[in-house]
Design an enzyme around this catalytic site. Sequence first.
Site, PDB file in Angstrom:
ATOM      1  N   ASN A  23       0.436  -0.936  -0.079  1.00  0.00           N
ATOM      2  CA  ASN A  23      -0.744   0.214   0.012  1.00  0.00           C
ATOM      3  C   ASN A  23       0.659   1.590  -0.155  1.00  0.00           C
ATOM      4  O   ASN A  23      -0.303   2.308  -0.148  1.00  0.00           O
ATOM      5  CB  ASN A  23      -0.749  -0.164   1.106  1.00  0.00           C
ATOM      6  CG  ASN A  23      -2.034  -1.040   0.685  1.00  0.00           C
ATOM      7  OD1 ASN A  23      -2.411  -1.279  -0.467  1.00  0.00           O
ATOM      8  ND2 ASN A  23      -2.466  -1.440   1.956  1.00  0.00           N
ATOM      9  N   CYS A 117     -16.664  -3.391  -3.369  1.00  0.00           N
ATOM     10  CA  CYS A 117     -16.277  -4.566  -3.704  1.00  0.00           C
ATOM     11  C   CYS A 117     -16.260  -5.689  -1.736  1.00  0.00           C
ATOM     12  O   CYS A 117     -17.560  -5.058  -1.769  1.00  0.00           O
ATOM     13  CB  CYS A 117     -14.195  -4.737  -3.050  1.00  0.00           C
ATOM     14  SG  CYS A 117     -13.994  -4.005  -1.751  1.00  0.00           S
ATOM     15  N   ARG A 122     -17.145   1.273  -1.284  1.00  0.00           N
ATOM     16  CA  ARG A 122     -15.948   1.818  -1.772  1.00  0.00           C
ATOM     17  C   ARG A 122     -15.620   3.436  -2.648  1.00  0.00           C
ATOM     18  O   ARG A 122     -15.414   3.017  -3.660  1.00  0.00           O
ATOM     19  CB  ARG A 122     -14.169   0.867  -2.430  1.00  0.00           C
ATOM     20  CG  ARG A 122     -15.153  -0.362  -1.287  1.00  0.00           C
ATOM     21  CD  ARG A 122     -13.602   0.259  -0.260  1.00  0.00           C
ATOM     22  NE  ARG A 122     -12.869   0.227  -0.548  1.00  0.00           N
ATOM     23  CZ  ARG A 122     -11.561  -0.722  -0.416  1.00  0.00           C
ATOM     24  NH1 ARG A 122     -11.367  -1.728  -0.209  1.00  0.00           N
ATOM     25  NH2 ARG A 122     -10.348  -0.304  -0.348  1.00  0.00           N
TER      26      ARG A 122
END
Length: 420
Positions: A23, A117, A122
Amino acid sequence: MDKLLIKGGATLNGGIRISGAKNAALPILAATLLTEQPVHLSNLPHLHDITTMVELLGVMGVEAVINEDMSVEINAGTIKDQKAPYSLVKTMRASILVLGPLVAHYGRASVSLPGGCAIGSRPVDLHIMGLEAMGAEVQIVDGYIEARVDGRLKGAEIEFGVVTVTGTENILMAAALAEGQTIIRNAAKEPEVVDLANCLKAMGAKIEGEGTDTIVVEGVESLHGCEYSVMPDRIETGTYLVAGAVTGGKVTLKNTDASIMKSVLDKLSESGAKITTGDNWIELDMEGKRPKAVSITTAPYPDFPTDMQAQFTVLNSIADGTGVVEETVFENRFMHIQELVRMGAIAQVNGNEAVITGQEKLKAAPVMATDLRASASLVLAALVAEGETLVDRIYHIDRGYECIEEKLQNLGATIKRVAA
Ligand code: EPZ
């Protein structure tokens, strides 16, 4: 589809090396779009999501040279178009991270909406709000975010209604090349945001306040190339620490950073683990003991990370006592609980809270993963389940955990990948 076959019962002992942070690597790969000069990145994790991002840059005409040491050199000077197609974006939501750099550097972007998702809707409304505040015109046409700006983006004061990690990263990258000053308020303070800021500063960006809730960026005309090594993955680190904790073992994790893991290390200590740390390693020793149940509430950094929630529900499933897990970041991130219940866990989900009463052991059962961290938690559960557990849909795992079976084998687990 591959599956993982895991025989429970082993106590994990030994040392493994932690990979670079997925990330942090994803926004940093997107940041290469901000310059025409070569950017040399090292310590990238060898993960499907990283390959997908490199592929996404590739379809835009940006070639990546992968060196023998697995470092990557990317030069966006060869870019052909600024379109991120649905075919790739649907496999990885983080593709949205090319939106800010493309608009900032090329004045236009066509990025497929990522869609929801498993863990929640999201939305990306805050990403779009930020770019519009900086002068971009944004429309949603046939499922694509079509963003345009004449000339340069303009610096602006932007306040996020909720803390958004990739939203902060998108606006930070866009602000680096905008005209004038941008202030990002209620910014995400995650270490991965700081890593991106450090890479941008190595490229010549003028940024202050990264790691706090207010980031100030003085836009520059252009950015140059740089050499950058991605930070270690704190979630991979936490996952293997929990693997040691649930099996009563002693694990040493190298090439990691204890200073960004306080909330997780505190909870592991509370569960009875003996934690010792150095400047680039962490050791957990359970001294053969069963962990004590802990209660956690997920929240943005520096509080307890949502990406470690599933792993701690496994710890509570076999712990001594009852633990309450509260998920405040995503609206649907308890899907692994039903799979754990099938393995004998005693757990009750009430809205965004799960109450888990520990059992001595879990029982092996065929289970399947739904998202990246849930899938890792099923592997942890299998390590402490009696019998052999077959974990299905492990493509989720391959997105976020480099060589998971080799690393667990190095710690003494009985685990192998089986083709379906
Ligand atoms: C990042 O996702 C991480 N992914 C996630 O890790 C992580 O779980 C999450 O941050 C929270 O820490 C990457 O960094 C690639 P958010 P992101 O925007 O940025 C709402 C993993 O396992 N929101 O911080 O997509 C959103 O619905 C992944 O590696 C809006 O409402 O998460 C959520 O409730 C899973 N509008 C909250 O903010 C927006 O425009 C936090 O989401 C954006 C977000």
